[in-house]
Scaffold this active site. Sequence first.
Site, short mmCIF file in Angstrom:
data_model
loop_
_atom_site.label_atom_id
_atom_site.label_comp_id
_atom_site.label_asym_id
_atom_site.label_seq_id
_atom_site.Cartn_x
_atom_site.Cartn_y
_atom_site.Cartn_z
N HIS A 57 0.84 -1.20 0.00
CA HIS A 57 0.00 0.00 0.00
C HIS A 57 0.87 1.24 0.00
O HIS A 57 1.04 1.91 1.02
CB HIS A 57 -0.94 -0.02 1.21
CG HIS A 57 -2.02 -1.05 1.12
ND1 HIS A 57 -1.99 -2.24 1.82
CD2 HIS A 57 -3.16 -1.08 0.38
CE1 HIS A 57 -3.07 -2.95 1.52
NE2 HIS A 57 -3.80 -2.27 0.65
N HIS B 200 -7.11 6.67 -3.30
CA HIS B 200 -7.99 5.68 -2.67
C HIS B 200 -7.36 4.99 -1.47
O HIS B 200 -8.07 4.47 -0.61
CB HIS B 200 -8.41 4.64 -3.71
CG HIS B 200 -7.38 3.58 -3.96
ND1 HIS B 200 -6.26 3.81 -4.73
CD2 HIS B 200 -7.29 2.30 -3.53
CE1 HIS B 200 -5.53 2.71 -4.77
NE2 HIS B 200 -6.13 1.78 -4.05
N ASP B 201 -6.05 4.97 -1.36
CA ASP B 201 -5.36 4.37 -0.20
C ASP B 201 -4.47 5.40 0.49
O ASP B 201 -3.47 5.02 1.13
CB ASP B 201 -4.53 3.16 -0.63
CG ASP B 201 -5.33 1.87 -0.64
OD1 ASP B 201 -6.32 1.79 0.11
OD2 ASP B 201 -5.00 0.95 -1.42
N ASP C 57 -8.70 -1.54 -8.16
CA ASP C 57 -8.04 -1.72 -6.89
C ASP C 57 -7.51 -3.14 -6.71
O ASP C 57 -6.48 -3.35 -6.06
CB ASP C 57 -9.00 -1.36 -5.76
CG ASP C 57 -8.33 -1.30 -4.40
OD1 ASP C 57 -7.10 -1.06 -4.35
OD2 ASP C 57 -9.02 -1.50 -3.39
#
EC number: 3.1.4.-
Length: 492
Positions: free
Chosen positions: A221, A261-262, A371
């Site tokens: 991530h 998004h992360d 994703d």
Amino acid sequence: MEVCYQLPVLPLDRPVPKHVLSRRGAISFSSSSSLFGAPDPRQLAQVKPSSLCRRGAISYDSSDQTALYIRMLGDVRVRSQVGFEPDRRGSHPYLGIDFRTLHAHAESTGSIPARRIRRLFSFQRHLLSSRFLRGAPHLNPLHILDEDYCGQAKCMLEKVGSWNFDIFLFDRLTNGNSLVTLTLYLLSHYGLIELFQLDMVKVHCFLVLVQEDYHNHNPYHNAVHAADVTQAMHCYLKEPKLAKSLTSCDILLGLLAAATHDLDHPGVNQPFLIKTNHYLAVLYRNTSVLENHHWRSAVGLLRETELLSHLPAEDRLTMERQLGSLILATDISRQNEYLSKFRTHLDQEDLCLGNASHRHFILQMALKCADICNPCRPWELSKQWSEKVTEEFFHQGDIEKKHKLEVSPLCDSENNSIADVQIGFMTYVVEPLFAEWARFSDTRLSQTMLGHLCLNKASWNAMQPEASGSSEEPESEPEPSSRALPQGSLQS
């Protein structure tokens, strides 16, 4: 005395005073929030910035007194004489884990000069890349090495719509600036900078801050993952059904959601935050904890850089909420909810992309696919992602063992292998989603992704006999269905 303050959340229903965003990482406290044990801002006004153990300053609005946003880069620790202790709730003691170094590997002192040299080259290449993206010639040519690297990166960007795009190579060619360079190129490619009259300086500042707020020590991530998801989102936006239906606002939101998004992901999953009684878990009531934080962090950077400040206030708030809706859709614990809704639409054939709500739902599904699309990439790329995400899982398991916590499913390196994790994930999470996406968009890209998924699953299956044969005491394999959902929750 060292005190760890628990901070409230960024409010989205009121404008942020300009003086609160006076400097990088500004934070405001709420004196009325007993849940987080927050002090009186007037007391904190006496705290010197030098006493802060992280970058940024404490700032507040006396009339509002609510937090703008917070980061997972470690708790805010202030050494002062403020006499209070935060309210600790839950049975397990709060773990003071510094997420900046959670996945960091020990480095020898001899590697420091090399890192500094790479940073210098990175600045030169990044400066040059920003120039050619704007189409501006540079007066003083930089080193030949930089010219060569930048030229290769530019050639790769010309094929950014290819599903075989190697984001790892692109990140090396841009020397760690893949997210900034790729997103800036795509915003320009779609004509969004001119259409929305975005200030190039603010755009660049926003993207740099976004890239900085990803933890590069995380094996999976990190900013490269965000760049990979953004590139996949671009591939989906090019699909015929979407290309002829999506508005420019839809495309802008899709790219921003993919890039953020992360944002500020700590490298551990939601169950870990819940069982360690992390303040974010309490704040979001154990529901979509990470996704809520990613969204609020993204909005914080949008407001900090004033990227959309020239738009009407109502439009800004609408875009912020829609951005949140897209990012919240990536919560893998809600996978069945979104998949069932998608399947129902396809069975009833009632999807109308002329309808704004239907377009937004398709954007949510596209982001969900982007994703978790790693198993659908060519084997050379997919295998690298599988190794990285498993490394992150196993490291979390080691931390849980260290603190005598229950080890999360799939995080125990002694009882799980990369092949086990990936086969379960592909079977119960990836395949159902991409099968429905292929029903919606039956194109060459969809068939290519399903083809890679089938081949990659076969490759991992072929590795299993070796692992089981090397074990002295083979154990009976548990039911794969018991592993599928935890795998998804870990990748959220």
